[in-house]
Design a protein around this motif. Structure first.
Motif, PDB file in Angstrom:
ATOM      1  N   HIS A 214       0.197   3.758  -4.403  1.00  0.00           N
ATOM      2  CA  HIS A 214      -0.953   4.611  -4.707  1.00  0.00           C
ATOM      3  C   HIS A 214      -0.887   5.961  -3.981  1.00  0.00           C
ATOM      4  O   HIS A 214      -1.659   6.864  -4.288  1.00  0.00           O
ATOM      5  CB  HIS A 214      -2.270   3.891  -4.356  1.00  0.00           C
TER       6      HIS A 214
ATOM      7  N   SER B 256      -7.477  -5.195  -3.805  1.00  0.00           N
ATOM      8  CA  SER B 256      -6.035  -5.055  -3.980  1.00  0.00           C
ATOM      9  C   SER B 256      -5.514  -6.075  -4.976  1.00  0.00           C
ATOM     10  O   SER B 256      -6.214  -7.004  -5.374  1.00  0.00           O
ATOM     11  CB  SER B 256      -5.322  -5.242  -2.638  1.00  0.00           C
TER      12      SER B 256
ATOM     13  N   ASP C 236      -0.861  -3.576  -3.569  1.00  0.00           N
ATOM     14  CA  ASP C 236      -1.412  -2.232  -3.601  1.00  0.00           C
ATOM     15  C   ASP C 236      -2.847  -2.306  -4.105  1.00  0.00           C
ATOM     16  O   ASP C 236      -3.369  -3.394  -4.363  1.00  0.00           O
ATOM     17  CB  ASP C 236      -0.571  -1.297  -4.475  1.00  0.00           C
ATOM     18  N   SER C 237      -3.451  -1.150  -4.253  1.00  0.00           N
ATOM     19  CA  SER C 237      -4.830  -1.097  -4.737  1.00  0.00           C
ATOM     20  C   SER C 237      -4.945  -1.714  -6.127  1.00  0.00           C
ATOM     21  O   SER C 237      -3.988  -1.743  -6.909  1.00  0.00           O
ATOM     22  CB  SER C 237      -5.282   0.364  -4.791  1.00  0.00           C
TER      23      SER C 237
ATOM     24  N   PHE D 170       0.824  -1.219   0.000  1.00  0.00           N
ATOM     25  CA  PHE D 170       0.000   0.000   0.000  1.00  0.00           C
ATOM     26  C   PHE D 170       0.859   1.271   0.000  1.00  0.00           C
ATOM     27  O   PHE D 170       0.548   2.242   0.694  1.00  0.00           O
ATOM     28  CB  PHE D 170      -0.972   0.010   1.185  1.00  0.00           C
TER      29      PHE D 170
ATOM     30  N   TRP E  43       4.998  -6.303  -4.601  1.00  0.00           N
ATOM     31  CA  TRP E  43       4.211  -5.360  -3.791  1.00  0.00           C
ATOM     32  C   TRP E  43       2.748  -5.769  -3.774  1.00  0.00           C
ATOM     33  O   TRP E  43       2.268  -6.525  -4.631  1.00  0.00           O
ATOM     34  CB  TRP E  43       4.323  -3.935  -4.328  1.00  0.00           C
TER      35      TRP E  43
ATOM     36  N   TYR F  84      -2.597   6.815 -10.141  1.00  0.00           N
ATOM     37  CA  TYR F  84      -2.165   5.433  -9.919  1.00  0.00           C
ATOM     38  C   TYR F  84      -3.148   4.451 -10.546  1.00  0.00           C
ATOM     39  O   TYR F  84      -2.750   3.506 -11.236  1.00  0.00           O
ATOM     40  CB  TYR F  84      -2.034   5.149  -8.424  1.00  0.00           C
TER      41      TYR F  84
ATOM     42  N   ARG G 225       6.832   7.069  -8.067  1.00  0.00           N
ATOM     43  CA  ARG G 225       6.637   5.629  -8.257  1.00  0.00           C
ATOM     44  C   ARG G 225       7.747   5.033  -9.120  1.00  0.00           C
ATOM     45  O   ARG G 225       8.284   3.952  -8.822  1.00  0.00           O
ATOM     46  CB  ARG G 225       5.278   5.365  -8.921  1.00  0.00           C
TER      47      ARG G 225
END
Length: 354
Positions: free
Chosen positions: A264, A346, A292-293, A261, A290, A321, A271
């Motif tokens: 984003h 996610s 993330d969303s 997380f 990773w 993102y 990034r």
């Protein structure tokens, strides 16, 4: 234990955990509606039809079924499911309630850079994008109060699904490490925050040295205290204040590097810098990954929730993102054996550094 019995127990555990956080979300909604003038309840502001609710339930079930299998296959230790004491959990709830009221007032007034004296001084040392109340939370990522309630608030936000989403990276790394002679000697975590994923990694890799980094010294202090309580940490887990775009490590110093997380909440250029640093500090053949969303198109039925999220919470870089897939950047770095899997809201990405 019989696989059928263990799966049933996991389902009961997950359902109870979800019900706990969903009920707390309802309490907070009603309290905010009563105590914050002009507050419009979430369900009336962002109504969900039955199809959207069913889509959410479907994705939750998929996530939990995948985790149950990972536990059965030994890729996630049962110790990762050990809950904190009910006393510690519920004595924190009044702080969560107070912070929720503050967040709601801040949201209604559109205040995104509201800091106390200590936080303001600390923010001046941070990158410009970091100087804000992410999620409208009190003190952003720079206050002790914020660190104390962060994990709890995130679980309420995701209905008890935050930990299962985080643990996707644990099972991915365990699967990849299983085929490597000697396993993983050194793992680096970027954006460790309050150390929740750090604790899962430490349990999953009990003989591995882990370095957990974050921009916020306040959150890192909280992470150290939390992990000392949960794991009685020895020297194999260390914490270091560091900017993920300018890491203070040698080339190829780690066998694996990951974040959870983090992306984003970064501007696009940041990034790219973080990916470049991940590529630099992990050895050739090392593991990168990773959680993330989701991004738009990953799970089309979830796109409506990605649309709504940044309008409800102060996430200024989220839209970019969600619209900007990172696969082209990975291709430029030459990473191989890339895998992606989704879980609720996610997704987990992992690869091998060429």
């Amino acid at each position: 234990m019989n696989p059928v019995v263990s799966k049933l127990l996991y389902q009961v555990y997950s359902a109870g955990r979800a019900a706990n956080y969903v009920s707390q979300s309802e309490i907070l909604e009603w309290a905010t509606w009563i105590l914050v003038p002009g507050y419009q309840r979430t369900r009336s502001r962002y109504p969900l039809d039955e199809k959207q609710r069913e889509d959410l339930r479907t994705e939750v079930v998929k996530l939990l079924e995948k985790e149950a299998k990972d536990i059965q296959d030994g890729f996630i230790p049962l110790e990762c499911l050990i809950p904190e004491s009910p006393w510690d959990h519920w004595k924190r709830f009044p702080k969560v309630l107070l912070d929720t009221l503050r967040i709601s007032r801040r949201r209604e007034k559109g205040r995104t850079t509201e800091f106390g004296t200590k936080e303001k001084q600390l923010s001046e040392e941070m990158p410009r994008y970091f100087r804000r109340n992410f999620h409208f939370q009190t003190g952003g990522y720079l206050s002790k109060d914020s660190a104390e309630v962060y994990e709890h608030e995130v679980e309420i936000l995701f209905g008890g699904m935050a930990d299962p989403m985080r643990r996707m990276i644990v099972s991915d790394f365990k699967k990849r490490a299983a085929s490597r002679p000697g396993g993983l000697a050194r793992i680096l975590e970027l954006g460790a925050g309050t150390g929740r994923t750090t604790s899962f990694m430490a349990r999953a890799f009990p003989r591995t040295k882990i370095v957990a980094t974050d921009l916020s010294p306040v959150y890192l202090r909280h992470a150290r205290a939390q992990l000392d309580d949960r794991l009685s940490l020895d020297a194999r887990v260390s914490f270091l204040e560091a900017d993920a775009t300018q890491l203070p490590f040698k080339d190829g110093e780690f066998d694996a590097v990951y974040s959870v997380f983090l992306f984003h909440e970064l501007p696009e250029d940041e990034r790219k810098k973080v990916l470049a640093e991940m590529n630099r500090v992990v050895r050739p053949g090392g593991i990168v990954g990773w959680v993330d969303s989701l991004q738009f198109g990953d799970v089309p039925s979830m796109d409506i929730h990605l649309e709504r999220f940044p309008t409800r919470y102060h996430e200024p870089f989220y839209r970019n993102y969600a619209e900007t897939q990172m696969r082209p950047w990975i291709a430029e770095l030459g990473w191989t054996d890339i895998t992606e899997r989704t879980g609720f809201l996610s997704k987990c990405v992992s690869a091998i550094r060429s």
